[in-house]
Motif scaffolding. Structure first.
Motif, mmCIF file in Angstrom:
data_model
loop_
_atom_site.group_PDB
_atom_site.id
_atom_site.type_symbol
_atom_site.label_atom_id
_atom_site.label_comp_id
_atom_site.label_asym_id
_atom_site.label_seq_id
_atom_site.Cartn_x
_atom_site.Cartn_y
_atom_site.Cartn_z
ATOM 1 N N PRO A 1 0.884 -1.209 -0.197
ATOM 2 C CA PRO A 1 -0.220 0.178 0.113
ATOM 3 C C PRO A 1 0.745 1.224 -0.102
ATOM 4 O O PRO A 1 1.787 1.340 0.799
ATOM 5 N N GLY A 2 0.522 2.229 -0.860
ATOM 6 C CA GLY A 2 1.203 3.534 -0.935
ATOM 7 C C GLY A 2 2.165 3.382 -2.181
ATOM 8 O O GLY A 2 2.732 4.515 -2.518
ATOM 9 N N GLY A 3 2.537 2.394 -2.515
ATOM 10 C CA GLY A 3 3.489 2.034 -3.615
ATOM 11 C C GLY A 3 3.023 2.336 -5.041
ATOM 12 O O GLY A 3 1.746 3.050 -5.376
ATOM 13 N N SER A 4 3.809 2.215 -6.047
ATOM 14 C CA SER A 4 3.361 2.431 -7.474
ATOM 15 C C SER A 4 3.785 1.433 -8.324
ATOM 16 O O SER A 4 4.654 0.657 -8.069
ATOM 17 N N LEU A 5 3.154 1.394 -9.467
ATOM 18 C CA LEU A 5 3.326 0.504 -10.516
ATOM 19 C C LEU A 5 3.037 1.359 -11.819
ATOM 20 O O LEU A 5 2.052 2.215 -11.975
ATOM 21 N N ARG A 6 3.843 0.666 -12.951
ATOM 22 C CA ARG A 6 3.301 1.235 -14.394
ATOM 23 C C ARG A 6 2.810 0.113 -15.209
ATOM 24 O O ARG A 6 3.786 -0.741 -15.311
ATOM 25 N N LEU A 7 1.743 -0.137 -15.560
ATOM 26 C CA LEU A 7 1.356 -0.796 -16.774
ATOM 27 C C LEU A 7 1.663 -0.380 -18.148
ATOM 28 O O LEU A 7 1.382 0.896 -18.313
ATOM 29 N N SER A 8 1.771 -1.458 -18.887
ATOM 30 C CA SER A 8 1.861 -1.023 -20.374
ATOM 31 C C SER A 8 1.194 -2.108 -21.077
ATOM 32 O O SER A 8 1.065 -3.107 -20.713
ATOM 33 N N ILE B 1 -3.015 8.000 -17.216
ATOM 34 C CA ILE B 1 -3.070 7.199 -18.073
ATOM 35 C C ILE B 1 -2.227 8.284 -19.525
ATOM 36 O O ILE B 1 -2.406 9.382 -19.464
ATOM 37 N N SER B 2 -1.616 7.448 -20.185
ATOM 38 C CA SER B 2 -0.864 8.125 -21.194
ATOM 39 C C SER B 2 -0.617 7.300 -22.456
ATOM 40 O O SER B 2 -1.014 6.129 -22.214
ATOM 41 N N ARG B 3 -0.182 7.755 -23.530
ATOM 42 C CA ARG B 3 0.256 6.720 -24.863
ATOM 43 C C ARG B 3 1.168 7.318 -25.708
ATOM 44 O O ARG B 3 1.445 8.411 -25.654
ATOM 45 N N ASP B 4 1.538 6.405 -26.417
ATOM 46 C CA ASP B 4 2.456 6.706 -27.258
ATOM 47 C C ASP B 4 1.965 6.322 -28.744
ATOM 48 O O ASP B 4 1.725 5.189 -29.087
ATOM 49 N N ASN B 5 1.431 7.036 -29.590
ATOM 50 C CA ASN B 5 0.801 6.722 -30.764
ATOM 51 C C ASN B 5 1.816 6.262 -31.775
ATOM 52 O O ASN B 5 1.234 5.109 -32.339
ATOM 53 N N ALA B 6 2.962 6.469 -31.811
ATOM 54 C CA ALA B 6 3.957 5.911 -32.842
ATOM 55 C C ALA B 6 4.209 4.424 -32.472
ATOM 56 O O ALA B 6 4.454 3.751 -33.492
ATOM 57 N N LYS B 7 3.997 4.237 -31.116
ATOM 58 C CA LYS B 7 4.118 2.666 -30.851
ATOM 59 C C LYS B 7 2.827 1.935 -30.431
ATOM 60 O O LYS B 7 2.934 0.769 -30.077
ATOM 61 N N ASN B 8 1.807 2.693 -30.971
ATOM 62 C CA ASN B 8 0.502 2.083 -30.669
ATOM 63 C C ASN B 8 0.410 1.265 -28.871
ATOM 64 O O ASN B 8 -0.102 0.312 -28.875
ATOM 65 N N THR B 9 1.001 2.165 -28.145
ATOM 66 C CA THR B 9 1.073 1.703 -26.744
ATOM 67 C C THR B 9 0.513 2.914 -25.845
ATOM 68 O O THR B 9 0.560 3.965 -25.752
ATOM 69 N N VAL B 10 -0.277 2.052 -25.026
ATOM 70 C CA VAL B 10 -0.897 3.105 -23.521
ATOM 71 C C VAL B 10 -0.335 2.479 -22.414
ATOM 72 O O VAL B 10 0.162 1.282 -22.174
ATOM 73 N N TYR B 11 -0.218 3.396 -21.315
ATOM 74 C CA TYR B 11 0.560 3.107 -20.161
ATOM 75 C C TYR B 11 -0.509 3.655 -19.114
ATOM 76 O O TYR B 11 -1.485 4.664 -19.064
ATOM 77 N N LEU B 12 -0.228 3.172 -17.843
ATOM 78 C CA LEU B 12 -1.093 3.448 -16.668
ATOM 79 C C LEU B 12 -0.156 3.777 -15.437
ATOM 80 O O LEU B 12 0.199 2.544 -15.096
ATOM 81 N N GLN B 13 0.172 4.744 -15.278
ATOM 82 C CA GLN B 13 0.944 5.010 -14.070
ATOM 83 C C GLN B 13 0.140 4.950 -12.935
ATOM 84 O O GLN B 13 -0.588 6.054 -12.617
ATOM 85 N N MET B 14 0.269 4.022 -11.883
ATOM 86 C CA MET B 14 -0.449 3.992 -10.810
ATOM 87 C C MET B 14 0.282 4.331 -9.413
ATOM 88 O O MET B 14 1.492 3.623 -9.252
ATOM 89 N N SER B 15 0.033 5.442 -8.473
ATOM 90 C CA SER B 15 0.757 5.808 -7.512
ATOM 91 C C SER B 15 -0.317 5.663 -6.149
ATOM 92 O O SER B 15 -1.482 5.593 -6.649
ATOM 93 N N SER B 16 -0.009 5.666 -5.200
ATOM 94 C CA SER B 16 -0.678 5.624 -3.789
ATOM 95 C C SER B 16 -1.419 4.557 -3.991
ATOM 96 O O SER B 16 -2.701 4.727 -3.435
ATOM 97 N N LEU B 17 -1.068 3.495 -4.241
ATOM 98 C CA LEU B 17 -1.825 2.227 -4.390
ATOM 99 C C LEU B 17 -2.662 1.763 -2.980
ATOM 100 O O LEU B 17 -1.813 2.083 -2.034
ATOM 101 N N LYS B 18 -3.766 1.381 -3.132
ATOM 102 C CA LYS B 18 -4.579 1.008 -2.098
ATOM 103 C C LYS B 18 -4.835 -0.665 -2.173
ATOM 104 O O LYS B 18 -4.957 -0.953 -3.223
#
Length: 120
Positions: free
Chosen positions: A13-20, A68-85
């Motif tokens: 809890p309270g940590g972070s993860l980044r999904l791609s 949430i963010s994305r890189d259109n050139a790479k057809n990739t979406v990201y989800l930066q998750m912080s303060s996880l519960k």
């Protein structure tokens, strides 16, 4: 078209993860992209979405904590998750509305899901 999600895992809890999530295959353009999540015994709910132009929307429960963010050139979406519960624990699924040709319809595709567990 295939969507490959990565980045899940166990975090305190309270940590972070980044999904791609990367879309590959026969793609003319990628329109809306985003993330849903499904906890055991619950329905799949939208977490965050992003248009090709960069407009975003979030579930109220994650506003201010997830980005949430994305890189259109790479057809990739990201989800930066912080303060996880602990209540963020779920399988996270990415999606993308993909147009496979100039004259084709935009259709939704889903990734395979990645487990996020928030626990001490």
């Amino acid at each position: 078209v295939q969507l490959q999600a990565s980045g899940g895992g166990l975090v305190q809890p309270g940590g972070s993860l980044r999904l791609s999530c990367a879309a590959s295959g026969s793609i003319f353009s990628t329109n809306d992209m985003g993330w849903y999540r499904q906890a055991p015994g619950k329905q799949r709910d939208l977490v965050a979405g992003i248009t090709s132009g960069g407009s975003t929307n979030y579930a109220d429960s994650v506003k201010g904590r997830f980005t949430i963010s994305r890189d259109n050139a790479k057809n990739t979406v990201y989800l930066q998750m912080s303060s996880l519960k602990p209540e963020d624990t779920a399988v996270y699924y990415c999606y993308a509305d993909v147009q496979r040709s100039r004259w084709g319809r935009s259709l939704p595709y889903w990734g395979q899901g990645t487990q996020v567990t928030v626990s001490s």
